[in-house]
Design an enzyme around this catalytic site. Structure first.
Site, PDB file in Angstrom:
ATOM      1  CG  HIS A 152      -1.573   1.712   4.399  1.00  0.00           C
ATOM      2  ND1 HIS A 152      -2.089   2.054   5.635  1.00  0.00           N
ATOM      3  CD2 HIS A 152      -2.144   0.523   4.081  1.00  0.00           C
ATOM      4  CE1 HIS A 152      -2.923   1.116   6.045  1.00  0.00           C
ATOM      5  NE2 HIS A 152      -2.984   0.178   5.121  1.00  0.00           N
ATOM      6  CG  HIS A 154      -4.040  -1.691   0.237  1.00  0.00           C
ATOM      7  ND1 HIS A 154      -3.652  -2.841   0.893  1.00  0.00           N
ATOM      8  CD2 HIS A 154      -4.528  -0.855   1.195  1.00  0.00           C
ATOM      9  CE1 HIS A 154      -3.901  -2.715   2.190  1.00  0.00           C
ATOM     10  NE2 HIS A 154      -4.431  -1.515   2.396  1.00  0.00           N
TER      11      HIS A 154
END
Length: 199
Positions: A152, A154
């Site tokens: 992932h 940010h």
């Protein structure tokens, strides 16, 4: 260290009864209903899909609509959600729908698809939070603070003087040309050259 990792982990979890941001962050006027979660299912065939890691993965549960999240965007490859315990208002995550435990395990086309959304999503996030800057961050591996092993990215909106990172007040020192740096440069160049020939 354990407390820090717990804090990072909790930043990706959302209470089963999510609440709206505090009144200080709300705009005047009626509050629209929120679409909380993805309606798609987590794709099979990810980096560790055969081992079942995605079954217990919080991001895979969000993607399969088994756990709530504040969803901002979704396409065939990825979703973008608000981090449920943000460093700053608007802190968001871009998550691939397929389960890959690290950036290295994520196929380049998936990384490219995620990265292609950064200009669009970061612009929307900055406008909504009235910021003019953002940090793009990847925690890749335990030593880097990764605690959810599903790739992932940010997006962290920034305002002047927010003093979000302690390191911003640290003095940086120019790199020196010495034997250690020459060895590092040669080692990386060699690895890049030998890896490029295998791709």
């Amino acid at each position: 260290m354990a407390q820090r990792r717990l804090a990072v982990l909790s930043s990706h979890l959302l209470q089963t009864d999510p609440v709206l941001p505090s009144a200080t962050h709300r705009r005047a006027g009626p509050v629209e209903p929120l679409d909380l979660a993805s309606t798609s299912s987590c794709c099979a065939g990810g980096g560790d899909a055969g081992r079942g890691e995605e079954k217990g993965c919080v991001f895979c549960r969000i993607i399969r609509d088994e756990s709530p999240a504040f969803k901002l965007y979704e396409d065939d490859v990825c979703i973008c959600i608000l981090d449920s315990n943000p460093l700053i208002l608007g802190h968001s995550l871009i998550i691939p729908k397929s389960h890959f435990p690290s950036l290295k395990a994520t196929p380049p086309p998936v990384v490219a698809a995620m990265c292609s959304k950064i200009p669009f999503l970061s612009s929307c996030i900055m406008k909504a939070t009235q910021c003019d800057s953002f940090n793009l961050l990847v925690n890749n591996g335990s030593a880097a603070g990764q605690v959810i092993f599903h790739t992932h990215l940010h997006i962290i909106p920034r305002k002047a003087g927010d003093e979000l990172w302690r390191s911003e007040s640290c003095r940086r020192h120019p790199i020196e040309s010495n034997q250690e740096i020459a060895h590092l440069v040669n080692s990386i160049r060699h690895l890049v050259s030998s890896s490029s020939s295998h791709q």
